[in-house]
Design a protein around this motif. Structure first.
Motif, PDB file in Angstrom:
ATOM      1  N   ARG A  63       0.837  -1.204   0.000  1.00 24.19           N
ATOM      2  CA  ARG A  63       0.000   0.000   0.000  1.00 24.19           C
ATOM      3  C   ARG A  63       0.876   1.260   0.000  1.00 24.19           C
ATOM      4  N   SER A  64       1.874   1.287   0.845  1.00 23.19           N
ATOM      5  CA  SER A  64       2.776   2.444   0.935  1.00 23.19           C
ATOM      6  C   SER A  64       3.530   2.675  -0.376  1.00 23.19           C
ATOM      7  N   VAL A  65       4.009   1.615  -0.971  1.00 29.77           N
ATOM      8  CA  VAL A  65       4.741   1.724  -2.243  1.00 29.77           C
ATOM      9  C   VAL A  65       3.822   2.268  -3.338  1.00 29.77           C
ATOM     10  N   LEU A  66       2.626   1.730  -3.439  1.00 24.54           N
ATOM     11  CA  LEU A  66       1.700   2.185  -4.486  1.00 24.54           C
ATOM     12  C   LEU A  66       1.331   3.652  -4.297  1.00 24.54           C
ATOM     13  N   LEU A  71       0.042   5.160  -7.603  1.00 23.72           N
ATOM     14  CA  LEU A  71      -0.706   4.036  -8.167  1.00 23.72           C
ATOM     15  C   LEU A  71      -1.832   3.581  -7.242  1.00 23.72           C
ATOM     16  N   THR A  72      -2.515   4.525  -6.614  1.00 18.23           N
ATOM     17  CA  THR A  72      -3.574   4.166  -5.671  1.00 18.23           C
ATOM     18  C   THR A  72      -4.733   3.437  -6.353  1.00 18.23           C
ATOM     19  N   ALA A  73      -4.917   3.660  -7.623  1.00 20.70           N
ATOM     20  CA  ALA A  73      -6.005   2.978  -8.340  1.00 20.70           C
ATOM     21  C   ALA A  73      -5.789   1.467  -8.395  1.00 20.70           C
ATOM     22  N   MET A  74      -4.545   1.019  -8.206  1.00 20.82           N
ATOM     23  CA  MET A  74      -4.233  -0.410  -8.271  1.00 20.82           C
ATOM     24  C   MET A  74      -4.204  -1.061  -6.894  1.00 20.82           C
ATOM     25  N   GLU A  75      -4.496  -0.291  -5.858  1.00 22.99           N
ATOM     26  CA  GLU A  75      -4.333  -0.784  -4.489  1.00 22.99           C
ATOM     27  C   GLU A  75      -5.081  -2.081  -4.213  1.00 22.99           C
ATOM     28  N   GLU A  76      -6.377  -2.099  -4.467  1.00 18.94           N
ATOM     29  CA  GLU A  76      -7.172  -3.269  -4.075  1.00 18.94           C
ATOM     30  C   GLU A  76      -6.699  -4.566  -4.723  1.00 18.94           C
ATOM     31  N   PRO A  77      -6.524  -4.610  -6.043  1.00 14.16           N
ATOM     32  CA  PRO A  77      -6.053  -5.879  -6.605  1.00 14.16           C
ATOM     33  C   PRO A  77      -4.644  -6.238  -6.150  1.00 14.16           C
ATOM     34  N   PRO A 170      -1.462  -5.131 -15.085  1.00 14.14           N
ATOM     35  CA  PRO A 170      -1.307  -3.940 -15.921  1.00 14.14           C
ATOM     36  C   PRO A 170      -2.061  -2.756 -15.321  1.00 14.14           C
ATOM     37  N   LEU A 171      -1.542  -1.564 -15.563  1.00 17.71           N
ATOM     38  CA  LEU A 171      -2.150  -0.354 -15.018  1.00 17.71           C
ATOM     39  C   LEU A 171      -3.599  -0.195 -15.448  1.00 17.71           C
ATOM     40  N   ASP A 172      -3.874  -0.384 -16.731  1.00 21.83           N
ATOM     41  CA  ASP A 172      -5.247  -0.175 -17.208  1.00 21.83           C
ATOM     42  C   ASP A 172      -6.204  -1.234 -16.657  1.00 21.83           C
ATOM     43  N   GLY A 173      -5.754  -2.449 -16.450  1.00 19.47           N
ATOM     44  CA  GLY A 173      -6.619  -3.497 -15.905  1.00 19.47           C
ATOM     45  C   GLY A 173      -6.718  -3.438 -14.399  1.00 19.47           C
ATOM     46  N   GLY A 174      -5.609  -3.074 -13.734  1.00 11.40           N
ATOM     47  CA  GLY A 174      -5.584  -3.016 -12.270  1.00 11.40           C
ATOM     48  C   GLY A 174      -6.422  -1.888 -11.712  1.00 11.40           C
ATOM     49  N   ALA A 175      -6.558  -0.816 -12.475  1.00  9.58           N
ATOM     50  CA  ALA A 175      -7.341   0.332 -12.013  1.00  9.58           C
ATOM     51  C   ALA A 175      -8.807   0.031 -12.179  1.00  9.58           C
TER      52      ALA A 175
END
Length: 175
Positions: A63-66, A71-77, A170-175
């Motif tokens: 969480r801290s790294v993201l 990259l907070t949009a990718m946090e949950e996955p 991937p960024l687009d899928g993880g968000a």
């Protein structure tokens, strides 16, 4: 007498620049320069004990790294993947160190977990062990699939190499 100022924390081989009021503003550098929020600078590795409670440490670190890299949009996955990797590794290598790596590669977050569970010499046992890992990682597989990512289990090469499981979001899928 040893110095007790901020410069005393530097390596003794470094000669500090004398500080006067006129040069202080131009020579002052912070002790820590934060990494860029740019995801391309994301590259972290760390080790935790092979204990289910380590999932909390791993998730907090991810969480801290993201957040640091925007990259907070990718946090949950990413948190789901990291937690599942720890859960699986502690089942197959309880009490042994687990190595984690987070990297940004080609527009995707790559999360790698290594544990010390070694290869089985009997091919049937090795296949059974891999099948058990895959069943244990069904939630990880579902999260990665929803994010249009990939994941896999690298085959151990010898009895000392352990097992490496990776996931790429991937960024687009993880968000």
């Amino acid at each position: 007498m040893p110095s007790t100022g901020p410069d005393s924390l530097l390596c003794p081989l470094i000669t500090p620049t004398p500080r006067t009021p006129s040069t202080l503003a131009s020579t002052h550098r912070p002790a820590y320069v934060p990494r860029s929020a740019d995801p391309s600078a994301l590259a972290y590795s760390f080790t935790v004990p092979g204990d289910p409670r380590s999932a909390t440490v791993v998730r907090a670190t991810v969480r801290s790294v993201l957040r640091t890299h925007g990259l907070t949009a990718m946090e949950e996955p990413a948190l789901s993947v990291a937690g599942e990797l720890v859960a699986c590794a502690t089942r197959f290598a309880p009490g042994q160190d687990l190595y984690h790596s987070l990297r940004w590669q080609e527009g995707a977050l790559r999360i790698v977990n290594w544990d010390a569970h070694h290869a089985h010499s009997d091919p049937r046992q090795a296949a059974h062990c891999t099948a058990c890992r895959k069943r244990t990682l069904l939630l990880l597989a579902a999260v990665v699939h929803e994010c249009r990512g990939t994941w896999g289990i690298s085959k151990p090469g010898s009895t000392t190499e352990g097992t490496r499981i990776w996931a790429s979001l991937p960024l687009d899928g993880g968000a």
